[in-house]
Scaffold this active site. Structure first.
Site, PDB file in Angstrom:
ATOM      1  N   ASP A  24      61.582  23.454  77.296  1.00  0.00           N
ATOM      2  CA  ASP A  24      59.837  22.986  76.651  1.00  0.00           C
ATOM      3  C   ASP A  24      60.355  21.854  75.886  1.00  0.00           C
ATOM      4  O   ASP A  24      59.035  21.180  75.238  1.00  0.00           O
ATOM      5  CB  ASP A  24      60.635  24.019  75.979  1.00  0.00           C
ATOM      6  CG  ASP A  24      61.238  23.494  74.943  1.00  0.00           C
ATOM      7  OD1 ASP A  24      62.845  24.167  75.292  1.00  0.00           O
ATOM      8  OD2 ASP A  24      61.163  23.502  73.112  1.00  0.00           O
ATOM      9  N   GLY A  26      59.578  19.369  76.692  1.00  0.00           N
ATOM     10  CA  GLY A  26      58.109  17.792  77.440  1.00  0.00           C
ATOM     11  C   GLY A  26      57.160  17.763  76.331  1.00  0.00           C
ATOM     12  O   GLY A  26      56.329  16.681  76.512  1.00  0.00           O
ATOM     13  N   TYR A 143      68.469  26.950  63.445  1.00  0.00           N
ATOM     14  CA  TYR A 143      68.913  26.184  62.870  1.00  0.00           C
ATOM     15  C   TYR A 143      68.601  25.501  61.136  1.00  0.00           C
ATOM     16  O   TYR A 143      67.703  26.235  60.698  1.00  0.00           O
ATOM     17  CB  TYR A 143      68.528  24.158  63.007  1.00  0.00           C
ATOM     18  CG  TYR A 143      68.115  24.971  64.858  1.00  0.00           C
ATOM     19  CD1 TYR A 143      68.961  23.559  65.857  1.00  0.00           C
ATOM     20  CD2 TYR A 143      66.894  24.998  65.634  1.00  0.00           C
ATOM     21  CE1 TYR A 143      69.666  24.427  66.942  1.00  0.00           C
ATOM     22  CE2 TYR A 143      67.303  24.684  67.005  1.00  0.00           C
ATOM     23  CZ  TYR A 143      67.964  24.895  67.861  1.00  0.00           C
ATOM     24  OH  TYR A 143      68.239  24.017  68.926  1.00  0.00           O
ATOM     25  N   LYS A 173      70.287  31.651  68.725  1.00  0.00           N
ATOM     26  CA  LYS A 173      70.297  31.208  68.940  1.00  0.00           C
ATOM     27  C   LYS A 173      70.553  29.890  67.529  1.00  0.00           C
ATOM     28  O   LYS A 173      69.917  29.355  66.692  1.00  0.00           O
ATOM     29  CB  LYS A 173      69.663  29.914  69.984  1.00  0.00           C
ATOM     30  CG  LYS A 173      69.567  28.182  69.952  1.00  0.00           C
ATOM     31  CD  LYS A 173      68.644  27.630  70.761  1.00  0.00           C
ATOM     32  CE  LYS A 173      68.536  25.804  71.388  1.00  0.00           C
ATOM     33  NZ  LYS A 173      67.718  26.024  72.568  1.00  0.00           N
ATOM     34  N   GLY A 199      72.340  20.148  72.359  1.00  0.00           N
ATOM     35  CA  GLY A 199      72.584  18.981  71.853  1.00  0.00           C
ATOM     36  C   GLY A 199      72.075  18.237  72.845  1.00  0.00           C
ATOM     37  O   GLY A 199      71.614  18.315  73.723  1.00  0.00           O
ATOM     38  N   GLY A 225      70.008  22.824  77.064  1.00  0.00           N
ATOM     39  CA  GLY A 225      68.731  21.837  77.560  1.00  0.00           C
ATOM     40  C   GLY A 225      68.997  20.768  78.438  1.00  0.00           C
ATOM     41  O   GLY A 225      69.653  20.558  79.869  1.00  0.00           O
TER      42      GLY A 225
END
Length: 262
Positions: A24, A26, A143, A173, A199, A225
């Site tokens: 994601d 983008g 987070y 996550k 990361g 990612g």
């Protein structure tokens, strides 16, 4: 957890462990390496063993023909690095929209400790309530981020993942605390499966060492990612990460199996 949620959770993992590749970025970063031809990247990482891929809703039609029967997660909030505050994640979709574009699950990002925590708490609560009605699992990206917060501190991460469970998340996550011993506290803070973010890429060996540490601490895998989709060989690094998560491989075994030279 209802029957539909349980069934769909199985579609995005394997035997209770998870290798998810979020793409994601983008929205956050723009069309960076690995995302311009996202079709080829999705094909490569799922051939390499990714259990699921994750995008924003508008990319769905580019995902389905290329995911090789892997699961699909739609992300429901976002922000950009060029906006006024990257931590201010705003809603970009709904559970109903995710269902319409063929998602097996939805995800939502919350920064615990940030100035935007109150609004994000409310939004995550609404997402989990709506997802329950549809029988759709929720991956909470929880987070520890904000003024004076150490985003790799195990105590803060433990608070973030427990908060996500309390608000109804099915899979959580968070960041990695840096070693298996400290990450055990994070895993033990919730009854839900905990996976880590990747990361910024730090090299294949370090990536796999982090994955090994998570699994040794009792974690359930990764949602990784850039270390995967921006890799020179996305299929190979996905194969290596999958070997650690799903086959209990060591770092050296994973490197050997994937043909990577670290």
């Amino acid at each position: 957890m209802n029957t539909g949620t349980r069934a769909r959770l199985e579609r995005i993992g394997t035997d209770g462990n998870y290798l998810t590749v979020p793409m994601d970025h983008g929205v956050t970063l723009g069309p960076v390496k690995g995302l311009k031809d996202i079709e080829s990247t999705i094909d490569a990482v799922t051939r390499g063993g990714a259990d699921a891929v994750l995008t924003q809703k508008g990319i769905a039609e580019r995902v389905h023909p290329n995911k090789n029967d892997a699961g699909y997660i739609v992300h429901l909030n976002g922000s950009t690095v060029i906006g006024p505050d990257e931590e201010d994640k705003r809603m970009t979709g709904s559970v109903e929209e995710a269902v319409r574009v063929g998602a097996d699950a939805v995800s939502f990002h919350i920064n615990v400790g940030s100035d935007h925590e109150p609004d994000q708490l409310t939004m995550l609560s609404e997402v989990t309530k709506e997802a329950e009605r549809y029988g759709l699992p929720v991956l909470a990206m929880a987070y520890a981020r904000g003024p004076g917060v150490d985003e790799h501190d195990a105590e803060s991460l433990g608070h973030a993942v427990r908060l996500a469970e309390e608000l109804g998340a099915d899979l959580i996550k968070t960041a990695y605390s840096g070693d298996a011993e400290s990450f055990e506290h994070v895993v033990e803070a919730t009854s839900k499966p905990v996976i880590i973010a990747g990361g910024s890429p730090e090299g294949d060996r370090q990536t796999l060492a982090d994955v090994r540490g998570v699994m040794d601490a009792g974690g359930a895998g990764v949602s990784m990612g850039r270390s995967i989709f921006q890799h020179d060989d996305p299929e190979a690094i996905a194969t290596a990460v999958s070997a650690v998560i799903h086959d209990d491989a060591s770092v050296e075994e994973a490197l050997d199996r994937s043909g990577l030279d670290a």
